[in-house]
Design a protein around this motif. Structure first.
Motif, PDB file in Angstrom:
ATOM      1  N   ASN A 174       0.860  -1.180   0.000  1.00  0.00           N
ATOM      2  CA  ASN A 174       0.000   0.000   0.000  1.00  0.00           C
ATOM      3  C   ASN A 174       0.903   1.240   0.000  1.00  0.00           C
ATOM      4  O   ASN A 174       1.674   1.441   0.939  1.00  0.00           O
ATOM      5  N   ASN A 224      -4.820   0.902   5.753  1.00  0.00           N
ATOM      6  CA  ASN A 224      -4.924  -0.369   5.012  1.00  0.00           C
ATOM      7  C   ASN A 224      -6.280  -0.505   4.327  1.00  0.00           C
ATOM      8  O   ASN A 224      -6.375  -0.975   3.188  1.00  0.00           O
ATOM      9  N   GLY A 254      -6.414   1.737   1.302  1.00  0.00           N
ATOM     10  CA  GLY A 254      -5.633   1.145   0.217  1.00  0.00           C
ATOM     11  C   GLY A 254      -6.368   0.034  -0.496  1.00  0.00           C
ATOM     12  O   GLY A 254      -6.337  -0.063  -1.732  1.00  0.00           O
ATOM     13  N   ARG A 255      -7.056  -0.805   0.281  1.00  0.00           N
ATOM     14  CA  ARG A 255      -7.829  -1.908  -0.319  1.00  0.00           C
ATOM     15  C   ARG A 255      -9.024  -1.380  -1.094  1.00  0.00           C
ATOM     16  O   ARG A 255      -9.286  -1.780  -2.223  1.00  0.00           O
ATOM     17  N   THR A 269      -3.453  -0.995  -3.194  1.00  0.00           N
ATOM     18  CA  THR A 269      -2.544  -2.018  -2.668  1.00  0.00           C
ATOM     19  C   THR A 269      -2.190  -3.003  -3.763  1.00  0.00           C
ATOM     20  O   THR A 269      -3.068  -3.621  -4.364  1.00  0.00           O
TER      21      THR A 269
END
Length: 593
Positions: free
Chosen positions: A295, A417, A420-421, A426
């Protein structure tokens, strides 16, 4: 012919057509096609299709077998018609026409089927782990684990390391987790401990004059379970080297770990540029000391833009010394819909929400504007300064959290996170590594004192002189290797000088007498010429978990415990008998309700 098999269930191909063969294995599944039986016979190596029709002497006996019976088949190899070839199987070009069947081990009705990939409750899977391990995916995971260990061992020998074994029964040692204690029969009232790691022994091996040690070592820690951690025992690649600095350890470890990932992750990119990130920067940028660098989002301190601003919540926070405002950039996340989703995520994590700004096109098409409650309250000048600092533009967003960093960094890291997903930032199908360095030597305790924050045997940066000031400002030669959000390796350059060791433990509340009592062997050894040395340990289970692309470490351990640290198959832990307790001079005291 051999009593049980002339070939395995993965051996046969067109070159064997016409040969009489003998196979043994488990009945994977049975199909009855109107007077013709098809049996998939499975062993450790693979699957072979066995057939029998009503003309076969084996037909009646084969008709009686059921899933997971162990049988022996005598028969003749036949080639399949081109239209019936199964390209997914190494034996897909042939089948064995059965002439004889012998039942070697019948099976009761199954509590869970082996054929297929359906999920079953953890309690069932672990109670019948021997059946669970017959399933294709789990069987492959165990073979992957074995091959990874073999590869690691070969690579270590090739690099000039020597394998030694260290004791399993030893003394208790503060390694950061609870010990498993073992009562002594010969010394009533005294206890051994199962080693949390071979830490002291591998250092003593260096003092003894050996140079490069390694071991695939079992370790025992009484810990709370997590998806990436076993609650009782695990295996690690244990390493120690003499006359080395931090960079020497890094140079020795990288070819081993990177080589294993390249060998066992075909089709995935394994990055070779292992960056180094200071612990404090890792927390600041990623909210974690084990960042997922796939990421690209890097958080930043934007406190200056909120100090004295019209956004009262953050402005008041910044009036308290030690508070900060951090921004999480969200490229291409510039919509209210996405902002609302991330706010809902923050609330699920226990926060009231996250502040946000997103940049959109002005309705008349004349340019770009900042939107959201934060932008309205701090004004265009501060908003533009934030955008420029974060390198954002039209269609992008930023999210904000504030307070004392230690209270929100972990949540900020998880939000990073998630962003990013959600935004597809990512990178998939790759492994990215980073050494996290410069760990703090000490941390505050709940009682207001200090204790070791990591490994107590690490050398403080600056040596004895560094320990004369504020302990919380001392950094250790301590390092971790992070990969895709997991800690794979932990290690350090060791404290090999008795005077520094005594002082380091004194600051953590251990007087010299206590150090001599608990670590007498190592202190004594250091007084007789100890070389500078250092090393690390890599988690075997976690490495295999990443390579197998499994979300839970139990999927790569042969016989794991459940979430309550219970062995459902062997019924452990169990009560001791009265005789055993008497021999150990122990008495069990009932826990108060």
């Amino acid at each position: 012919m051999h009593a049980y098999r002339s070939h395995t269930c993965a051996d046969l191909n067109r070159s064997h057509v016409g040969q009489d063969v003998r196979l043994s294995g488990w009945v994977h599944r049975v199909r009855d096609h109107g007077g013709v039986l098809f049996v998939d016979l499975r062993d450790h190596y693979g699957i072979t299709q066995v057939i029998a029709d009503s003309d076969s002497a084996a037909f009646a006996d084969l008709d009686k077998v059921r899933a997971e019976w162990v049988i022996r088949i005598d028969g003749r190899v036949k080639g399949r018609d081109a239209s019936l070839v199964n390209p997914k199987l190494p034996t897909g070009e042939i089948e064995v026409y059965a002439t004889g069947v012998t039942v070697l081990g019948a099976a009761d009705d199954l509590p869970m089927p082996v054929f297929g990939d359906l999920e079953y409750p953890e309690e069932t899977r672990l109670t019948y782990r021997f059946l669970d391990l017959r399933r294709e995916k789990l069987h492959a995971n165990m073979m992957l684990r074995s091959n990874v260990v073999r590869s690691i061992r070969n690579r270590m020998w090739d690099q000039g390391f020597t394998e030694f074994q260290t004791p399993i029964i030893t003394a208790s040692s503060p390694e950061g987790a609870r010990d498993f204690l073992v009562p002594s029969r010969l010394h009533p009232g005294k206890f051994y401990a199962l080693p949390q790691a071979p830490q002291q022994f591998k250092q003593l091996i260096m003092v003894a004059g050996f140079d490069r040690y390694f071991q695939i070592a079992p370790c025992f820690r009484d810990e709370d379970p997590r998806a990436d951690r076993s609650p009782t025992d695990f295996y690690q690649l244990d390493i120690e080297m003499s006359f080395v600095e931090q960079e020497d350890v890094f140079a020795a470890v990288q070819p081993v770990v990177q080589g294993v990932f390249e060998e066992f992750a075909p089709g995935k990119k394994v990055y070779g540029d292992w960056t180094k990130i200071a612990y404090r920067d890792s927390l600041k940028w990623y909210g974690s000391d084990k960042p997922d660098l796939r990421n690209p989002i890097k958080m930043q301190d934007v406190s200056e833009h909120f100090a004295g601003s019209g956004f009262a919540i953050f402005a008041k926070l910044l009036e308290v010394e030690g508070n900060e405002i951090r921004a999480i950039p969200a490229p291409k996340g510039g919509s209210r819909k996405f902002a609302d989703r991330m706010n809902a995520y923050a609330q699920k994590e226990g926060l009231p929400g996250m502040g946000y700004i997103f940049w959109r096109e002005v309705e008349d098409g004349s340019g770009m504007e900042a939107a959201g409650p934060v932008a309205k309250n701090i004004g265009p000048e501060r908003t533009e300064a934030i955008r420029l600092q974060l390198g954002l533009g039209l269609g992008d967003a930023a999210f904000f959290l504030g307070g004392r960093p230690e209270t929100f960094e972990a949540i900020a890291g998880r939000a990073r996170n998630e962003i990013g997903r959600e935004l597809g930032l990512t990178e998939e199908n790759c492994f990215k590594f980073a050494w996290i360095v410069d760990f703090p030597m000490y941390e505050k305790t709940d009682e207001g004192g200090v204790d070791f924050s990591h490994n107590p045997f690490s050398m403080p940066q600056g040596g004895l002189e560094a320990l004369s000031g504020d302990p919380l400002k001392v950094h250790a030669y301590q390092y971790d290797l992070a990969c895709n959000g997991y800690e794979l390796i932990s290690g350090g350059i060791r404290n090999h000088k008795p005077e520094i060791m005594y002082k380091a433990f004194e600051l953590a509340g251990y007087p010299n007498a206590e150090v001599d009592k608990r670590f007498g062997g190592m202190v004594k050894a250091f007084k007789y010429g100890a070389p500078p040395h250092g090393g690390c340990a890599a988690g075997i289970d976690r490495i295999v978990m990443l390579l197998a692309d499994e979300p839970n470490i139990r999927e790569v351990i042969m016989f794991p415990m459940n979430q309550r640290a219970e062995d459902m198959l062997m019924n452990a832990p169990s009560e001791a008998t009265s005789k055993q307790l008497r021999e150990l001079s122990l008495r069990v005291v009932a826990k108060d309700a």
